[in-house]
Write a protein that holds these residues in place. Structure first.
Motif, PDB file in Angstrom:
ATOM      1  N   GLN A   1      13.488  48.112  23.045  1.00 30.75           N
ATOM      2  CA  GLN A   1      14.064  48.480  21.751  1.00 30.75           C
ATOM      3  C   GLN A   1      14.866  47.337  21.141  1.00 30.75           C
ATOM      4  OE1 GLN A   1      16.290  52.117  22.182  1.00 30.75           O
ATOM      5  NE2 GLN A   1      14.493  53.314  22.783  1.00 30.75           N
TER       6      GLN A   1
ATOM      7  N   ALA B   1       4.443  46.270  27.618  1.00 31.60           N
ATOM      8  CA  ALA B   1       5.098  47.511  27.213  1.00 31.60           C
ATOM      9  C   ALA B   1       4.394  48.151  26.027  1.00 31.60           C
ATOM     10  CB  ALA B   1       6.561  47.241  26.887  1.00 31.60           C
ATOM     11  N   ARG B   2       4.048  47.352  25.039  1.00 30.13           N
ATOM     12  CA  ARG B   2       3.377  47.886  23.848  1.00 30.13           C
ATOM     13  C   ARG B   2       1.955  48.326  24.155  1.00 30.13           C
ATOM     14  NH1 ARG B   2       5.238  43.564  19.116  1.00 30.13           N
ATOM     15  NH2 ARG B   2       7.291  44.499  18.693  1.00 30.13           N
TER      16      ARG B   2
ATOM     17  N   GLU C   1      12.910  50.528  28.683  1.00 29.32           N
ATOM     18  CA  GLU C   1      12.926  51.118  27.341  1.00 29.32           C
ATOM     19  C   GLU C   1      14.023  50.503  26.492  1.00 29.32           C
ATOM     20  OE1 GLU C   1      11.035  53.174  25.792  1.00 29.32           O
ATOM     21  OE2 GLU C   1       9.934  54.395  27.222  1.00 29.32           O
TER      22      GLU C   1
ATOM     23  N   LEU D   1       7.437  52.322  31.463  1.00 26.34           N
ATOM     24  CA  LEU D   1       8.737  51.679  31.360  1.00 26.34           C
ATOM     25  C   LEU D   1       9.811  52.491  32.070  1.00 26.34           C
ATOM     26  CD1 LEU D   1       8.656  50.624  27.609  1.00 26.34           C
ATOM     27  CD2 LEU D   1       8.899  49.051  29.530  1.00 26.34           C
ATOM     28  N   THR D   2      10.711  51.809  32.723  1.00 26.89           N
ATOM     29  CA  THR D   2      11.901  52.459  33.250  1.00 26.89           C
ATOM     30  C   THR D   2      12.905  52.632  32.117  1.00 26.89           C
ATOM     31  OG1 THR D   2      12.965  50.363  33.793  1.00 26.89           O
ATOM     32  CG2 THR D   2      11.546  51.345  35.494  1.00 26.89           C
ATOM     33  N   GLU D   3      14.015  53.280  32.396  1.00 29.25           N
ATOM     34  CA  GLU D   3      15.042  53.435  31.366  1.00 29.25           C
ATOM     35  C   GLU D   3      15.553  52.073  30.914  1.00 29.25           C
ATOM     36  OE1 GLU D   3      19.329  55.739  30.637  1.00 29.25           O
ATOM     37  OE2 GLU D   3      18.230  55.987  32.519  1.00 29.25           O
TER      38      GLU D   3
END
Length: 312
Positions: A68, A15-16, A64, A59-61
């Motif tokens: 976080q 993701a990063r 995400e 990313l999908t919702e």
């Protein structure tokens, strides 16, 4: 639900990094292994975390939201493990810095080689970025910026020259053909090479002499993105395209060689040098703490001891 820490770490890494290949490069692993671990995590959770195509990974919702919540926890875990570093004879780890191109060119060459020689166990990664960023969100430990770009919750220490100047310059050929500006307002009648930031901002050219300060927005044939486009603008100025406005230290080699001539040097504005900044709301990792101590002990003159060049 019991989850494997390795699969969670794989998800955050991808993701990063913005993709499996880049995640594998940054983690010294394999893209296929990261892909398998992410699929295993998606299967355990019962949701898709990434939208994949042949060209991109996003990313999908749900992804995400998970990122976080996980990022702060993993950051704190890394900091907790980093405590072991304080018991080593020599610190180890990775230091990731987000800096503008000007700092990478004018400040870090006098610091990074000596730092790496003193601490061979630390690996430094430099990311050049002109706009101010959240260093934590970008996965960086610290950044370098100027006072006007710093947020209030950041700790900042001087790094590099304590004072700098912006300078105007042109080639001898350009000045011979178009004349020498005698006052900053004369620039409005000249071809000026400008820079526009990613935000769209076109910063004015500032000049000062005594109590008089002047801001101008001259026009010209070339507009570049500061950072990557600055070298192009400098080459264009050397070839007679127009007048350039840039860091004095950046232009000094061209003054020394005669490729460029100082313009309006009596009006060049002085400003405080750059700062190394990092979040004050978290523990400082050992590689960053080591770098901070090194920067504080690194000698740097309060004011550049250069002779002021004669105005063209």
């Amino acid at each position: 639900m019991k989850l494997d820490l390795a699969t969670i770490t794989a998800f955050v890494t991808v993701a990063r990094a913005g993709g499996f290949r880049e995640g594998a490069r940054l983690s010294n692993g394999s893209a296929s292994r990261l892909s398998d671990q992410v699929r295993r995590l998606e299967s355990q959770l019962g949701v898709r975390l990434f939208n994949r195509s042949t060209r991109s990974v996003a990313l999908t919702e749900a992804g995400e939201g998970l990122l976080q919540r996980l990022s702060p926890a993993l950051d704190e875990m890394e900091l907790a493990l980093d405590v072991v570093n304080s018991y080593r004879d020599r610190p180890v780890g990775t230091l990731k810095l987000n800096v503008p191109v000007s700092a990478a060119r004018l400040v870090l060459p006098d610091i990074i080689p000596a730092f790496l020689a003193a601490y061979p166990g630390i690996r430094v990664e430099i990311i050049t970025e002109e706009s101010f960023v959240d260093v934590l969100a970008e996965g960086c430990d610290a950044g370098i910026r100027y006072d006007e770009s710093l947020e209030q919750d950041m700790i900042a220490i001087p790094i590099g020259p304590r004072s700098q100047r912006f300078a105007a310059a042109a080639s001898p050929g350009y000045l011979k053909q178009h004349g020498i500006p005698e006052h900053p307002r004369d620039l409005l009648d000249h071809a000026c090479l400008r820079g526009r930031f990613a935000s769209g901002a076109l910063h004015p050219w500032e000049f000062e002499r005594g109590d008089e300060t002047i801001e101008l927005n001259p026009t010209g044939p070339l507009l570049v993105r500061p950072g990557g486009g600055t070298d192009l603008a400098t080459v264009a100025a050397c070839q007679g395209t127009g007048i350039l406005y840039l860091f004095e230290d950046w232009l000094q080699p061209y003054f020394d060689s005669g490729a460029l001539v100082p313009v309006l040097s009596d009006w060049w504005p002085r400003f405080p040098g750059p700062k190394l900044y990092y979040p004050g709301r978290r523990l400082v990792p050992t590689p960053l703490r080591t770098f901070i101590d090194f920067v504080k002990s690194h000698p740097w003159p309060s004011h550049p001891a250069k002779e002021k060049p004669h105005s063209a």
